[in-house]
Design a protein around this motif. Structure first.
Motif, PDB file in Angstrom:
ATOM      1  N   TRP A  32     158.758  42.559 145.618  1.00 17.65           N
ATOM      2  CA  TRP A  32     157.548  41.993 145.008  1.00 17.65           C
ATOM      3  C   TRP A  32     156.320  42.361 145.828  1.00 17.65           C
ATOM      4  O   TRP A  32     156.393  42.337 147.064  1.00 17.65           O
ATOM      5  CB  TRP A  32     157.686  40.471 144.942  1.00 17.65           C
ATOM      6  CG  TRP A  32     156.467  39.782 144.389  1.00 17.65           C
ATOM      7  CD1 TRP A  32     156.199  39.511 143.071  1.00 17.65           C
ATOM      8  CD2 TRP A  32     155.360  39.282 145.136  1.00 17.65           C
ATOM      9  NE1 TRP A  32     154.986  38.881 142.959  1.00 17.65           N
ATOM     10  CE2 TRP A  32     154.444  38.731 144.209  1.00 17.65           C
ATOM     11  CE3 TRP A  32     155.021  39.263 146.495  1.00 17.65           C
ATOM     12  CZ2 TRP A  32     153.231  38.150 144.597  1.00 17.65           C
ATOM     13  CZ3 TRP A  32     153.823  38.696 146.899  1.00 17.65           C
ATOM     14  CH2 TRP A  32     152.937  38.142 145.951  1.00 17.65           C
ATOM     15  N   PRO A  33     155.215  42.722 145.156  1.00 19.89           N
ATOM     16  CA  PRO A  33     155.058  42.917 143.714  1.00 19.89           C
ATOM     17  C   PRO A  33     155.521  44.314 143.304  1.00 19.89           C
ATOM     18  O   PRO A  33     155.221  45.290 143.982  1.00 19.89           O
ATOM     19  CB  PRO A  33     153.557  42.748 143.503  1.00 19.89           C
ATOM     20  CG  PRO A  33     152.953  43.197 144.806  1.00 19.89           C
ATOM     21  CD  PRO A  33     153.921  42.798 145.881  1.00 19.89           C
ATOM     22  N   LEU A  34     156.230  44.398 142.207  1.00 17.62           N
ATOM     23  CA  LEU A  34     156.787  45.663 141.745  1.00 17.62           C
ATOM     24  C   LEU A  34     155.715  46.409 140.938  1.00 17.62           C
ATOM     25  O   LEU A  34     155.237  45.905 139.921  1.00 17.62           O
ATOM     26  CB  LEU A  34     158.014  45.399 140.882  1.00 17.62           C
ATOM     27  CG  LEU A  34     158.848  46.613 140.462  1.00 17.62           C
ATOM     28  CD1 LEU A  34     159.419  47.329 141.682  1.00 17.62           C
ATOM     29  CD2 LEU A  34     159.978  46.200 139.532  1.00 17.62           C
ATOM     30  N   PRO A  35     155.298  47.598 141.384  1.00 21.96           N
ATOM     31  CA  PRO A  35     154.207  48.307 140.710  1.00 21.96           C
ATOM     32  C   PRO A  35     154.439  48.534 139.222  1.00 21.96           C
ATOM     33  O   PRO A  35     153.500  48.446 138.428  1.00 21.96           O
ATOM     34  CB  PRO A  35     154.132  49.642 141.470  1.00 21.96           C
ATOM     35  CG  PRO A  35     154.637  49.317 142.833  1.00 21.96           C
ATOM     36  CD  PRO A  35     155.731  48.306 142.615  1.00 21.96           C
ATOM     37  N   SER A  36     155.679  48.818 138.836  1.00 15.43           N
ATOM     38  CA  SER A  36     155.951  49.086 137.422  1.00 15.43           C
ATOM     39  C   SER A  36     155.836  47.828 136.562  1.00 15.43           C
ATOM     40  O   SER A  36     155.783  47.919 135.331  1.00 15.43           O
ATOM     41  CB  SER A  36     157.343  49.694 137.253  1.00 15.43           C
ATOM     42  OG  SER A  36     158.347  48.830 137.763  1.00 15.43           O
ATOM     43  N   ILE A  37     155.785  46.659 137.196  1.00 19.18           N
ATOM     44  CA  ILE A  37     155.545  45.403 136.483  1.00 19.18           C
ATOM     45  C   ILE A  37     154.078  45.014 136.588  1.00 19.18           C
ATOM     46  O   ILE A  37     153.452  44.577 135.607  1.00 19.18           O
ATOM     47  CB  ILE A  37     156.432  44.278 137.055  1.00 19.18           C
ATOM     48  CG1 ILE A  37     157.914  44.623 136.871  1.00 19.18           C
ATOM     49  CG2 ILE A  37     156.113  42.942 136.394  1.00 19.18           C
ATOM     50  CD1 ILE A  37     158.377  44.726 135.437  1.00 19.18           C
ATOM     51  N   SER A  38     153.498  45.204 137.752  1.00 23.21           N
ATOM     52  CA  SER A  38     152.104  44.798 137.987  1.00 23.21           C
ATOM     53  C   SER A  38     151.113  45.565 137.120  1.00 23.21           C
ATOM     54  O   SER A  38     150.015  45.077 136.851  1.00 23.21           O
ATOM     55  CB  SER A  38     151.741  44.992 139.466  1.00 23.21           C
ATOM     56  OG  SER A  38     152.539  44.192 140.298  1.00 23.21           O
ATOM     57  N   ARG A  39     151.481  46.763 136.670  1.00 20.68           N
ATOM     58  CA  ARG A  39     150.525  47.580 135.912  1.00 20.68           C
ATOM     59  C   ARG A  39     150.385  47.161 134.461  1.00 20.68           C
ATOM     60  O   ARG A  39     149.496  47.647 133.753  1.00 20.68           O
ATOM     61  CB  ARG A  39     150.921  49.050 135.995  1.00 20.68           C
ATOM     62  CG  ARG A  39     152.258  49.412 135.351  1.00 20.68           C
ATOM     63  CD  ARG A  39     152.599  50.867 135.660  1.00 20.68           C
ATOM     64  NE  ARG A  39     153.935  51.253 135.266  1.00 20.68           N
ATOM     65  CZ  ARG A  39     154.238  51.830 134.106  1.00 20.68           C
ATOM     66  NH1 ARG A  39     153.286  52.064 133.223  1.00 20.68           N
ATOM     67  NH2 ARG A  39     155.489  52.159 133.833  1.00 20.68           N
ATOM     68  N   HIS A  40     151.234  46.243 133.979  1.00 14.77           N
ATOM     69  CA  HIS A  40     151.170  45.818 132.589  1.00 14.77           C
ATOM     70  C   HIS A  40     150.441  44.484 132.465  1.00 14.77           C
ATOM     71  O   HIS A  40     150.633  43.583 133.281  1.00 14.77           O
ATOM     72  CB  HIS A  40     152.578  45.678 132.002  1.00 14.77           C
ATOM     73  CG  HIS A  40     153.331  46.973 131.937  1.00 14.77           C
ATOM     74  ND1 HIS A  40     153.002  47.982 131.058  1.00 14.77           N
ATOM     75  CD2 HIS A  40     154.397  47.432 132.652  1.00 14.77           C
ATOM     76  CE1 HIS A  40     153.835  49.003 131.217  1.00 14.77           C
ATOM     77  NE2 HIS A  40     154.679  48.696 132.188  1.00 14.77           N
ATOM     78  N   GLN A  41     149.641  44.350 131.443  1.00  9.90           N
ATOM     79  CA  GLN A  41     148.935  43.101 131.158  1.00  9.90           C
ATOM     80  C   GLN A  41     149.654  42.348 130.034  1.00  9.90           C
ATOM     81  O   GLN A  41     150.472  42.923 129.305  1.00  9.90           O
ATOM     82  CB  GLN A  41     147.487  43.383 130.759  1.00  9.90           C
ATOM     83  CG  GLN A  41     146.682  44.124 131.822  1.00  9.90           C
ATOM     84  CD  GLN A  41     146.598  43.353 133.118  1.00  9.90           C
ATOM     85  OE1 GLN A  41     146.332  42.136 133.122  1.00  9.90           O
ATOM     86  NE2 GLN A  41     146.793  44.041 134.239  1.00  9.90           N
ATOM     87  N   ALA A  42     149.309  41.069 129.885  1.00  7.53           N
ATOM     88  CA  ALA A  42     149.920  40.269 128.821  1.00  7.53           C
ATOM     89  C   ALA A  42     149.630  40.873 127.451  1.00  7.53           C
ATOM     90  O   ALA A  42     150.433  40.755 126.518  1.00  7.53           O
ATOM     91  CB  ALA A  42     149.415  38.832 128.903  1.00  7.53           C
ATOM     92  N   SER A  43     148.484  41.541 127.328  1.00  9.45           N
ATOM     93  CA  SER A  43     148.113  42.162 126.048  1.00  9.45           C
ATOM     94  C   SER A  43     149.010  43.341 125.682  1.00  9.45           C
ATOM     95  O   SER A  43     148.967  43.828 124.550  1.00  9.45           O
ATOM     96  CB  SER A  43     146.659  42.629 126.106  1.00  9.45           C
ATOM     97  OG  SER A  43     146.477  43.560 127.171  1.00  9.45           O
ATOM     98  N   SER A  44     149.842  43.802 126.638  1.00  5.94           N
ATOM     99  CA  SER A  44     150.757  44.917 126.369  1.00  5.94           C
ATOM    100  C   SER A  44     151.901  44.516 125.447  1.00  5.94           C
ATOM    101  O   SER A  44     152.618  45.367 124.928  1.00  5.94           O
ATOM    102  CB  SER A  44     151.341  45.445 127.682  1.00  5.94           C
ATOM    103  OG  SER A  44     152.190  44.468 128.285  1.00  5.94           O
ATOM    104  N   GLY A  45     152.090  43.193 125.278  1.00  4.37           N
ATOM    105  CA  GLY A  45     153.201  42.713 124.462  1.00  4.37           C
ATOM    106  C   GLY A  45     154.466  42.481 125.249  1.00  4.37           C
ATOM    107  O   GLY A  45     155.472  42.015 124.695  1.00  4.37           O
ATOM    108  N   LEU A  46     154.441  42.783 126.553  1.00  9.60           N
ATOM    109  CA  LEU A  46     155.605  42.572 127.404  1.00  9.60           C
ATOM    110  C   LEU A  46     155.553  41.194 128.047  1.00  9.60           C
ATOM    111  O   LEU A  46     154.483  40.644 128.299  1.00  9.60           O
ATOM    112  CB  LEU A  46     155.677  43.643 128.497  1.00  9.60           C
ATOM    113  CG  LEU A  46     155.755  45.095 128.013  1.00  9.60           C
ATOM    114  CD1 LEU A  46     155.735  46.044 129.213  1.00  9.60           C
ATOM    115  CD2 LEU A  46     157.010  45.328 127.165  1.00  9.60           C
TER     116      LEU A  46
END
Length: 327
Positions: free
Chosen positions: A211-225
């Motif tokens: 943590w923090p994992l870059p492949s997770i940190s780069r997505h926003q809530a608006s991404s749908g994930l």
């Protein structure tokens, strides 16, 4: 992507990929003339590689090291077994599983020191996903299956999961522990897994890292994930860890954690290679406070007892351990 029917078939099917990646990593380092130690790290830009970069920054004057990128702990073990790496970062559960009744080159590996804890990051679609749908080839047939929101690990019973890196083995372990009968499909990368999720080939993704994992940190809530919380007890050697990802509206989320180790081949401490590993081990331990308090990866702060190798034989001499005791 491939279904994982058994551990044995999985290993056979993955062998070519792992050794091809290892060979590419080694080839990429052939021009490194001043490289005393080769460390199997991880995907570029993810925590394993970033931790090795930190080691390079603080220990370059003591011993030169180069990073061998890979997809994670499992190929690092393969590179160590085949002498293509001198050290590597691996998850404790993966090391134990591969060493038990398996490759003696892996069973003989020794721990230089413990590192940070990897977190199992489970990702699904915020709006829900189709479960039990029918397909014609790879095409989803409309009006088949049911829409389901996946918000916690216990929602994953009987679902299809895209597994990235070492979560290929972790997923099998969790299936055995829980009886969830999850169908595990191999994804070659996080981006590949997300594509599978968005096309409804899977209902969730397993990927891991510090943590923090870059492949997770780069997505926003608006991404749908959306992140999925782990809601079951942790069985040894796993632990439960609370962390935040503000970018995905995930606060005080519970993650399943897997301890990491920096391991090495069983070099003789007084031999040429052994002396290099001792020098690196001594350097990291003597600079641990700097790594924890300086502008380095947050994972260094998780190391509470650098001599606790969690049952794995520890590499080094007594004077190395005395370095820590004096601090």
């Amino acid at each position: 992507m491939r279904f994982l029917p058994s551990f044995a078939k999985y290993i056979l099917g993955l062998t070519y990929i792992l050794f091809a990646q290892a060979a590419q990593s080694v080839a990429a380092q052939e021009n490194e003339q001043d490289c005393a130690l080769r460390i199997g790290s991880g995907p570029r830009g993810k925590i394993y590689e970033l931790m090795v970069q930190d080691i390079q920054r603080v220990c370059a004057d003591e011993v030169s090291v180069c990073s061998l990128p890979s997809v994670g702990g499992l190929p690092n073990l393969m590179m160590l077994s085949s002498n293509q790496a001198d050290l590597g970062i691996v998850q404790l559960d993966t090391l134990r599983q591969m060493a038990t009744g398996g490759d003696e080159n892996i069973a003989d590996l020794q721990a230089v020191m413990p590192l940070h804890t990897n977190l199992l990051h489970i990702v699904s679609l915020r709006s829900g996903t189709r479960v039990g749908a029918a397909y014609f080839g790879n095409t989803l047939l409309p009006w088949t299956g049911n829409q389901k929101e996946i918000r916690k690990f216990s929602d994953l019973k009987g679902t299809k999961i895209a597994v990235v890196g070492a979560t290929q083995l972790l997923g099998q372990t969790l299936n055995k522990q829980t009886g969830f009968n999850m169908e595990l499909l191999i994804a070659e990368s996080d981006d590949d897994a997300i594509a599978m999720l968005r096309s409804n080939q899977v209902q969730a993704i397993f990927t891991d890292g510090g943590w923090p994992l870059p492949s997770i940190s780069r997505h926003q809530a608006s991404s749908g994930l959306a992140l999925v919380e782990y809601d079951l007890p942790a069985k040894e050697p796993f632990v439960l860890v609370k962390r935040n990802y503000e970018n995905l509206d995930a606060f005080n989320f519970t993650f399943l954690g897997i301890p990491n180790l920096l391991v090495t081949r069983p070099f003789k401490p007084n031999g040429a290679m052994g002396k290099r590993v001792v020098a690196l081990q001594t350097c990291i331990l003597s600079h641990l406070e700097e790594l924890q308090e300086g502008r380095y990866q947050a994972g260094w702060k998780e190391i509470k007892n650098p001599l606790n190798t969690m049952g794995i034989v520890r590499f080094g001499r007594g004077d190395v351990h005395a370095t820590v005791m004096r601090q």
